[in-house]
Design a protein around this motif. Structure first.
Motif, short mmCIF file in Angstrom:
data_model
loop_
_atom_site.label_atom_id
_atom_site.label_comp_id
_atom_site.label_asym_id
_atom_site.label_seq_id
_atom_site.Cartn_x
_atom_site.Cartn_y
_atom_site.Cartn_z
N LEU A 1 4.56 -8.80 -13.67
CA LEU A 1 5.16 -8.34 -12.42
C LEU A 1 4.34 -7.24 -11.75
CD1 LEU A 1 8.93 -8.21 -13.47
CD2 LEU A 1 7.72 -10.03 -12.25
N ALA A 2 3.58 -6.50 -12.52
CA ALA A 2 2.78 -5.41 -11.97
C ALA A 2 1.74 -5.91 -10.97
CB ALA A 2 2.11 -4.63 -13.09
N THR A 3 1.29 -7.15 -11.13
CA THR A 3 0.30 -7.70 -10.21
C THR A 3 0.85 -7.84 -8.79
OG1 THR A 3 0.91 -9.98 -10.74
CG2 THR A 3 -0.84 -8.98 -12.07
N ARG A 4 2.16 -7.81 -8.64
CA ARG A 4 2.79 -7.93 -7.32
C ARG A 4 2.85 -6.61 -6.57
NH1 ARG A 4 8.14 -11.37 -9.16
NH2 ARG A 4 7.02 -13.05 -10.20
N GLY A 5 2.48 -5.51 -7.23
CA GLY A 5 2.58 -4.19 -6.62
C GLY A 5 4.00 -3.65 -6.76
N GLY A 6 4.24 -2.52 -6.11
CA GLY A 6 5.54 -1.89 -6.18
C GLY A 6 5.66 -0.96 -7.37
N CYS A 7 6.82 -0.35 -7.51
CA CYS A 7 7.05 0.65 -8.56
C CYS A 7 8.50 0.56 -9.02
CB CYS A 7 6.85 2.06 -8.02
SG CYS A 7 5.39 2.36 -7.04
N TRP A 8 8.73 0.93 -10.27
CA TRP A 8 10.07 1.04 -10.83
C TRP A 8 10.31 2.48 -11.24
CZ3 TRP A 8 10.79 -3.60 -14.72
CH2 TRP A 8 10.72 -4.81 -14.02
N PHE A 9 11.53 2.97 -10.99
CA PHE A 9 11.88 4.35 -11.31
C PHE A 9 13.23 4.38 -12.02
CE2 PHE A 9 9.34 4.26 -7.46
CZ PHE A 9 8.28 5.08 -7.82
N GLN A 10 13.41 5.44 -12.84
CA GLN A 10 14.66 5.57 -13.58
C GLN A 10 15.02 7.04 -13.74
OE1 GLN A 10 14.77 3.25 -17.13
NE2 GLN A 10 16.77 4.01 -17.76
N ALA B 1 20.82 6.29 -16.47
CA ALA B 1 21.13 4.86 -16.37
C ALA B 1 20.78 4.28 -15.00
CB ALA B 1 22.61 4.64 -16.66
N VAL B 2 20.34 5.11 -14.07
CA VAL B 2 20.02 4.67 -12.71
C VAL B 2 18.61 4.11 -12.66
CG1 VAL B 2 19.76 5.40 -10.30
CG2 VAL B 2 21.57 6.38 -11.72
N GLN B 3 18.48 2.86 -12.22
CA GLN B 3 17.17 2.24 -12.07
C GLN B 3 17.00 1.74 -10.64
OE1 GLN B 3 15.76 -0.53 -15.11
NE2 GLN B 3 17.63 -0.08 -16.26
N LEU B 4 15.90 2.14 -10.01
CA LEU B 4 15.54 1.65 -8.69
C LEU B 4 14.19 0.96 -8.78
CD1 LEU B 4 16.49 4.71 -6.43
CD2 LEU B 4 17.80 2.62 -6.81
N HIS B 5 14.12 -0.25 -8.25
CA HIS B 5 12.87 -1.00 -8.19
C HIS B 5 12.45 -1.07 -6.72
CE1 HIS B 5 13.89 -3.39 -12.12
NE2 HIS B 5 13.86 -2.08 -12.30
N GLY C 1 0.78 -1.23 0.00
CA GLY C 1 0.00 0.00 0.00
C GLY C 1 0.81 1.28 0.00
N SER C 2 2.12 1.20 -0.19
CA SER C 2 2.96 2.41 -0.11
C SER C 2 3.26 3.05 -1.46
CB SER C 2 4.28 2.06 0.58
OG SER C 2 5.00 1.08 -0.15
N GLU C 3 2.68 2.54 -2.53
CA GLU C 3 3.03 3.01 -3.87
C GLU C 3 2.79 4.51 -4.07
OE1 GLU C 3 2.26 -1.42 -4.40
OE2 GLU C 3 1.29 0.21 -3.29
N VAL C 4 1.71 5.07 -3.54
CA VAL C 4 1.43 6.50 -3.73
C VAL C 4 2.54 7.34 -3.09
CG1 VAL C 4 -0.15 8.39 -3.13
CG2 VAL C 4 -1.06 6.23 -3.98
N ALA C 5 2.94 7.00 -1.88
CA ALA C 5 4.03 7.73 -1.21
C ALA C 5 5.35 7.55 -1.94
CB ALA C 5 4.15 7.27 0.24
N LEU C 6 5.59 6.34 -2.43
CA LEU C 6 6.83 6.09 -3.18
C LEU C 6 6.88 6.92 -4.45
CD1 LEU C 6 7.01 2.22 -2.77
CD2 LEU C 6 8.44 3.91 -1.59
N ARG C 7 5.78 6.96 -5.18
CA ARG C 7 5.73 7.76 -6.41
C ARG C 7 5.97 9.24 -6.11
NH1 ARG C 7 1.34 3.93 -7.61
NH2 ARG C 7 2.15 2.62 -9.31
N ALA C 8 5.34 9.75 -5.08
CA ALA C 8 5.51 11.16 -4.72
C ALA C 8 6.98 11.46 -4.41
CB ALA C 8 4.63 11.53 -3.54
N TYR C 9 7.63 10.58 -3.72
CA TYR C 9 9.03 10.81 -3.34
C TYR C 9 9.98 10.61 -4.52
CZ TYR C 9 13.50 10.33 -0.98
OH TYR C 9 14.81 10.48 -0.59
#
Length: 125
Positions: free
Chosen positions: A39-48, A51-55, A15-23
């Motif tokens: 993989l999206a069905t598992r929740g979470g977010c990927w950011f880039q 060349a830096v990628q954080l999952h 349930g933390s995806e909204v806060a993660l996206r904002a940050y």
């Protein structure tokens, strides 16, 4: 043979995806990248950013990483630190890495993040 780090994965509570996206988008200036549908069905977010990628993956029994952390290289570290502080993120400077300016902060779920920039004209030795 290893050639690069593809991504770093950090954990986050359900349930933390909204806060993660904002940050990660609004504060750090990263772009959210879509997860593959399976993989999206598992929740979470990927950011880039470049060349830096954080999952950020969802972990039911989440505990933030307080020692383990990604080290993220930035440019104009003073301005970047001010940006985080303006958004209410903690900025803790650490002068213990020769040849670098660096600080630590935390994402909204408590994961430790290190931000660093090499000092120009620093000579070791």
């Amino acid at each position: 043979m290893l050639t690069a780090v593809d991504h770093v994965q950090l954990a986050a509570p359900p349930g933390s995806e909204v806060a993660l996206r904002a940050y990660y988008v609004d504060v750090l200036g990263m772009t959210e990248t879509p997860k593959p549908p399976v993989l999206a069905t598992r929740g979470g977010c990927w950011f880039q950013a470049g060349a830096v990628q954080l999952h950020l993956g969802i972990e039911e029994d989440f505990r933030p990483a307080r020692k383990a952390h990604p080290g993220l290289r930035v440019t104009d570290i003073e301005t970047y630190a001010a940006r985080l502080a303006e958004h209410g993120a903690a900025v803790v400077w650490d002068e213990n890495l020769p040849g670098h300016r660096r600080f630590y902060s935390e994402d909204p779920v408590g994961n430790r993040l290190e931000f660093l920039e090499p000092v120009k004209d620093h000579h070791i030795g």
